[in-house]
Enzyme design. Structure first.
Site, mmCIF file in Angstrom:
data_model
loop_
_atom_site.group_PDB
_atom_site.id
_atom_site.type_symbol
_atom_site.label_atom_id
_atom_site.label_comp_id
_atom_site.label_asym_id
_atom_site.label_seq_id
_atom_site.Cartn_x
_atom_site.Cartn_y
_atom_site.Cartn_z
ATOM 1 C CB ILE A 104 -1.020 -0.009 1.161
ATOM 2 C CG1 ILE A 104 -2.151 0.969 0.871
ATOM 3 C CG2 ILE A 104 -0.375 0.296 2.498
ATOM 4 C CD1 ILE A 104 -2.972 0.644 -0.337
ATOM 5 C CB SER A 112 10.761 -0.159 5.391
ATOM 6 O OG SER A 112 9.735 -1.084 5.177
ATOM 7 N NE ARG A 113 10.454 -5.752 9.189
ATOM 8 C CZ ARG A 113 9.559 -6.696 9.383
ATOM 9 N NH1 ARG A 113 9.570 -7.389 10.493
ATOM 10 N NH2 ARG A 113 8.640 -6.948 8.482
ATOM 11 C CE LYS A 147 -8.065 -1.590 6.107
ATOM 12 N NZ LYS A 147 -7.651 -2.692 5.174
ATOM 13 C CG ASP A 154 -6.426 -6.191 5.771
ATOM 14 O OD1 ASP A 154 -5.737 -5.523 6.566
ATOM 15 O OD2 ASP A 154 -6.444 -5.977 4.541
HETATM 16 P P1 NAP Z 1 2.580 -5.397 3.077
HETATM 17 O O1 NAP Z 1 2.663 -5.393 1.590
HETATM 18 O O2 NAP Z 1 2.874 -6.658 3.802
HETATM 19 O O3 NAP Z 1 3.482 -4.196 3.589
HETATM 20 C C1 NAP Z 1 3.651 -3.904 4.948
HETATM 21 C C2 NAP Z 1 5.113 -3.564 5.184
HETATM 22 O O4 NAP Z 1 5.274 -3.283 6.559
HETATM 23 C C3 NAP Z 1 6.016 -4.749 4.871
HETATM 24 O O5 NAP Z 1 6.484 -4.680 3.558
HETATM 25 C C4 NAP Z 1 7.121 -4.630 5.909
HETATM 26 O O6 NAP Z 1 8.219 -3.954 5.335
HETATM 27 C C5 NAP Z 1 6.550 -3.737 7.000
HETATM 28 N N1 NAP Z 1 6.365 -4.473 8.265
HETATM 29 C C6 NAP Z 1 6.713 -4.013 9.491
HETATM 30 N N2 NAP Z 1 6.410 -4.894 10.428
HETATM 31 C C7 NAP Z 1 5.862 -5.943 9.807
HETATM 32 C C8 NAP Z 1 5.375 -7.184 10.256
HETATM 33 N N3 NAP Z 1 5.352 -7.512 11.548
HETATM 34 N N4 NAP Z 1 4.880 -8.054 9.335
HETATM 35 C C9 NAP Z 1 4.886 -7.737 8.018
HETATM 36 N N5 NAP Z 1 5.351 -6.566 7.535
HETATM 37 C C10 NAP Z 1 5.835 -5.683 8.433
HETATM 38 O O7 NAP Z 1 1.109 -4.958 3.551
HETATM 39 P P2 NAP Z 1 0.140 -3.881 2.859
HETATM 40 O O8 NAP Z 1 -0.783 -4.576 1.927
HETATM 41 O O9 NAP Z 1 0.912 -2.741 2.351
HETATM 42 O O10 NAP Z 1 -0.759 -3.493 4.117
HETATM 43 C C11 NAP Z 1 -0.276 -2.678 5.153
HETATM 44 C C12 NAP Z 1 -1.438 -1.984 5.809
HETATM 45 O O11 NAP Z 1 -2.137 -1.229 4.810
HETATM 46 C C13 NAP Z 1 -2.474 -2.948 6.413
HETATM 47 O O12 NAP Z 1 -2.986 -2.432 7.615
HETATM 48 C C14 NAP Z 1 -3.575 -2.992 5.367
HETATM 49 O O13 NAP Z 1 -4.848 -3.225 5.921
HETATM 50 C C15 NAP Z 1 -3.494 -1.566 4.803
HETATM 51 N N6 NAP Z 1 -4.020 -1.479 3.431
HETATM 52 C C16 NAP Z 1 -3.633 -2.359 2.462
HETATM 53 C C17 NAP Z 1 -4.201 -2.277 1.189
HETATM 54 C C18 NAP Z 1 -3.810 -3.211 0.059
HETATM 55 O O14 NAP Z 1 -4.478 -3.218 -0.976
HETATM 56 N N7 NAP Z 1 -2.755 -3.998 0.167
HETATM 57 C C19 NAP Z 1 -5.152 -1.303 0.919
HETATM 58 C C20 NAP Z 1 -5.461 -0.376 1.911
HETATM 59 C C21 NAP Z 1 -4.903 -0.488 3.159
HETATM 60 P P3 NAP Z 1 9.702 -4.314 5.856
HETATM 61 O O15 NAP Z 1 9.825 -5.803 5.760
HETATM 62 O O16 NAP Z 1 10.587 -3.573 4.918
HETATM 63 O O17 NAP Z 1 9.778 -3.818 7.276
#
Ligand code: NAP
Length: 317
Positions: free
Chosen positions: A24, A46-47, A100, A178
């Site tokens: 996101i 970010s890690r 969120k 989610d």
């Molecule tokens: P994601 O692709 O997994 O990205 C989250 C990032 O956070 C990871 O790349 C990771 O980066 C970091 N992170 C830090 N602590 C973490 C942990 N314990 N476990 C996993 N990652 C961790 O997830 P995302 O889809 O972007 O979603 C993140 C948030 O945005 C969620 O709350 C989700 O509900 C919200 N969201 C997502 C979307 C969507 O379409 N994907 C839409 C709207 C809102 P590092 O490894 O570099 O630290």
């Protein structure tokens, strides 16, 4: 702490760091920030993730101790663990915007609100689906109608939209809630009366902690409310809300982007969810205000309290 600067023309850009560079952050936050002159994307934490051309730090501690001068952070990590990150940012005097769901528990979001108030910084719990173009007109139209029934159908393919995101089915990952919480954020914004849950089911894959499907039954005033959430939907995806009223059925489709009022053609205005959220955050910062609403999170917590849990077949990405 940032001073309140009331003249928009004289306001310096908000020096903001993005925390958690994943899907996101890349898809929505970076483009929205780059298109808005009210912001300077000053750093990331970010890690492993980073944004080209932007100084990168490992985590919030490295960011606040070794990073450049900042005014704000925007957290795009999963909700689990976000309270500690947000609290550290607030302690460092930074304004905080949260993806969120804001946190994994209601006590955590209340605690962040208290910390932000005491520190005199802005806290913004965003609900991006509420900024979808059909939501505000739907709320206005429903305000003058009798609500007879509400049906939510939110069915998407976890493998397509959350590829490899193991955390989403882990503890505090919310599972199908989610995406489902987006529907709840919309109905709690458009219905004139609060939503109360009466029953729920949650299907949790064997060996996982969070549900892959769920149903909710409740009411808003005297109107029955149902929700059907599924993470295993292949083929056409559904992000639909129908509201029966004394003047016909209102239909919000495509996650709130397309509104159809009775007797009218569907309206799908240009989507600008994240630009709208960042514009609002800039306003809040300038006004010295916070915007904290945990109502959708409360409904998910209530579902977890009353749900019948069923173990279903194991799931692998
Ligand atoms: P994601 O692709 O997994 O990205 C989250 C990032 O956070 C990871 O790349 C990771 O980066 C970091 N992170 C830090 N602590 C973490 C942990 N314990 N476990 C996993 N990652 C961790 O997830 P995302 O889809 O972007 O979603 C993140 C948030 O945005 C969620 O709350 C989700 O509900 C919200 N969201 C997502 C979307 C969507 O379409 N994907 C839409 C709207 C809102 P590092 O490894 O570099 O630290």
């Amino acid at each position: 702490m940032t001073e309140t600067r009331n003249d928009p023309a004289a306001r310096a850009p908000i020096r903001l760091a993005l925390v958690g560079i994943g899907k996101i952050a890349r898809d929505q936050h970076v483009p929205a920030l780059r298109a808005n002159p009210a912001y300077d994307l000053t750093a990331t934490a970010s890690r492993s993730g980073s944004v080209e051309g932007v100084p990168a730090f490992y985590d919030i501690d490295a960011l606040v101790t070794q990073g450049p001068k900042l005014d704000a952070v925007s957290l795009c990590t999963p909700a689990a663990g976000r309270h500690a990150i947000a609290a550290a940012a607030i302690r460092a005097g930074l304004h905080v915007m949260l993806e969120k769901p804001p946190t994994t528990t209601l006590a955590e979001v209340a605690d962040l609100a208290r910390l932000a108030k005491d520190a005199g910084v802005t806290l913004f719990t965003t609900w991006h689906s509420r900024a979808a173009p059909g939501v505000a007109p739907a709320r206005a139209w429903l305000a003058e109608r009798r609500i007879d029934a509400v049906r939510i159908v939110w069915k998407e393919d976890i493998r397509r939209w959350h590829p490899g995101q193991e955390w989403i089915l882990g503890t505090g990952g919310f599972g199908v809630f989610d995406p489902g919480i987006n529907a709840l954020s919309i109905v709690t914004a458009i219905l004139p009366q609060p939503v109360l849950l009466r029953a729920a089911t949650m299907d949790v894959p064997e060996g996982r902690a969070s549900p892959i499907a769920a149903t909710l039954t409740g009411q808003s005033g005297t109107a029955p409310v149902t929700a059907d959430f599924d993470f295993l939907q292949t083929g056409p995806q559904s992000w639909d809300i129908e509201v029966d009223t004394d003047a016909g059925c209102l239909h919000l489709a495509m996650g709130g982007s397309q509104l159809t009022l009775p007797g009218e053609e569907p309206r799908a205005d240009a989507e600008a969810e994240y630009p709208t959220l960042y514009a609002r955050f800039a306003e809040l910062v300038a006004g010295g205000l916070s915007d904290v609403d945990a109502t959708p999170l409360q409904l998910v917590a209530d579902a977890y309290l009353i749900a019948e849990r069923r173990t279903v077949a194991p799931f692998a990405f």
